[in-house]
Each structure stands twice: as C-alpha cells, then as structure tokens.
Design a protein around this motif. Sequence first.
Motif, PDB file in Angstrom:
ATOM      1  N   PHE A   1      -0.106 -64.173  74.306  1.00 12.24           N
ATOM      2  CA  PHE A   1      -1.188 -63.251  73.659  1.00 12.24           C
ATOM      3  C   PHE A   1      -1.465 -61.994  74.452  1.00 12.24           C
TER       4      PHE A   1
ATOM      5  N   ARG B   1      -1.236 -58.090  69.301  1.00 11.10           N
ATOM      6  CA  ARG B   1      -1.613 -59.528  69.799  1.00 11.10           C
ATOM      7  C   ARG B   1      -2.142 -60.314  68.636  1.00 11.10           C
TER       8      ARG B   1
ATOM      9  N   PHE C   1      -0.700 -63.870  67.299  1.00 10.76           N
ATOM     10  CA  PHE C   1      -1.406 -64.918  66.983  1.00 10.76           C
ATOM     11  C   PHE C   1      -1.481 -65.507  65.472  1.00 10.76           C
TER      12      PHE C   1
ATOM     13  N   MET D   1     -10.090 -61.825  68.998  1.00  9.03           N
ATOM     14  CA  MET D   1      -8.927 -60.919  68.853  1.00  9.03           C
ATOM     15  C   MET D   1      -9.430 -59.535  68.440  1.00  9.03           C
TER      16      MET D   1
END
Length: 287
Positions: free
Chosen positions: A92, A121, A125, A185
């Motif tokens: 990540f 990213r 995820f 995130m």
Amino acid sequence: MMRGPASIATAVREPSGEIMVKKEKLVSIADRYPVLKKPMIRGVVALIESLVIGLKALSFSAQAAGEEGEELSNKEIAMTMLFSLGLAILLFVVLPTYAAKYIHSAITDARLLNLFEGILRLTVFLVYIVAISLMKDIQRVFQYHGAEHKTIHAYEAGVPLTVDNVRGFSTLHPRCGTNFLLIVMVVSIIMFAFLGWPSLWERIVSRIILMPLVAGIAYEIIRFAGRSQAAWVRISILPGLWLQKLTTREPSDDQIEVAIQAFEAVRPSEDPEAATPPEGLCSPSAC
C-alpha cells in the motif's frame, strides 16, 4: 470476539459442539500513560492494541478448535505484526508510489501525481480485499464478522439477544474497522497530495513516517461519526458501509450463537469491572 469497556471475550465452538468462552481483563497501556489517550495519539494506540488482541484471539480460537500447536507467544505475536506491517508497507506504500513514477512524463503537477498515486493505493486496497474474500477460510471469518455486527446492532436496539432477534439485523456497522481502513486511505490521499514530488525514496519514507498521523486523524473521524446522528455524517460513511459488503457475510445461526456468547461475557450491565457505559461495545474489527 467481543471487546467491552473493561474486558475481552473470545468464544469458540469446540469440535464437540460446545462453546468455549475465554474472558480476560482489558488492560491498555493508555491507562498507565494518560497522554496516550489524547486525540490523534489514542487512535494509533487503539490500532496497535486491536491488532495484538485480534492475533491472540485467532491463536486461541485455532487451538480451541482442535488445530495443532499452542497459543502464540508474545514474541511470535510481535514477529507476526512486524511481518504484516512490512507486507502492508510493500503493498500500500511502495507499490503505488513506485508505479506512479511511470506517468511523471505525462503529468507534471505534483498534486495531480500524488492524487493519482492515492487512487492507485485505493485500487490496490480494494483488489486485496476482493482477493482475500474469495478464500474459503476468510469467507468463514467474514461470516463471524457479520455475526458480531448483528449482535452489536441487536444490543444497541435494546432487544433480547436471541438468535432469532439477532438474525434480522444488518451485517454492516458504522464503527467497523473496514470503515477505518477506508478513511485511512482517503485521508492519506488528501494529505499526501500537498507533499510535492521529491525522489522515490523520499516519497516512500515520507508516507511511512506520516502514517501514524493519518491513522490518528482517521480514528478521530470514525469516532465522531459513530456518535453523530447528523444526516451529512450518515451519508459520508456510506462508502465504508458499502465496503463492508465485501468484509462481512451473512452468518449461520450457529455463528450468531457464538457471537452472542462472546457478547454476553462482556455485557456492561453484567461486567462488574466496567466503569463506563459501552460507547462502542464491539470486537476489534468493529471498533
């Protein structure tokens, strides 16, 4: 596994069909060092402690279910956490940051480059969540995750905790750890957008260093969202609830029964060690 104000309980169905419940007093390092309860810091502490609690619960459940081996030692838990942290950084942080350099020739604005990296990213995820959700063992874990949420909903609704009552509630819960990860995130995308575009290693190091701050901000956001009834807050957490459709599954009645047993062990009204009402009585996955 359920976490109450003063204790933790893990319930496991043994091969014989009986439900074994292990209850432990909840001891937080923040009780010894009150500064760790301050905003922005408490989120990082809660995250680390939840990881430790979760690993211990998984270790106990594997042993109680008849699998070979003993419960993990503190050293083994530390090694597992370090390995998991390293894998998370690779997937990540390093992977999206490295991949983003390939569009540097097409995009020169640093903020747009960082936003693109953040979208990468988030994509990694989501792909990761979808991939593990296809695993049979993980699907069973997600069923128990759903059973935990249903039980907590039933408690918060004030209904008797029976399998029939609990079954009708949603597997989605606003205080779920899935919401927390999604907020992490989003916060990281916004924060990192203003860091410029230095060398690759500087970008990687800066993201690693700032992750505790990102986690602290995300924790405060989800803590606020869990208490607020404002319409805009309810709307803003919808993406996290939608994501839980991947991390929860409809549980069987047997799984709901296990979740109820764990909850009953830490029910505040029956827990003499509990000093405060349950602002968020939940498992680590739902905190």
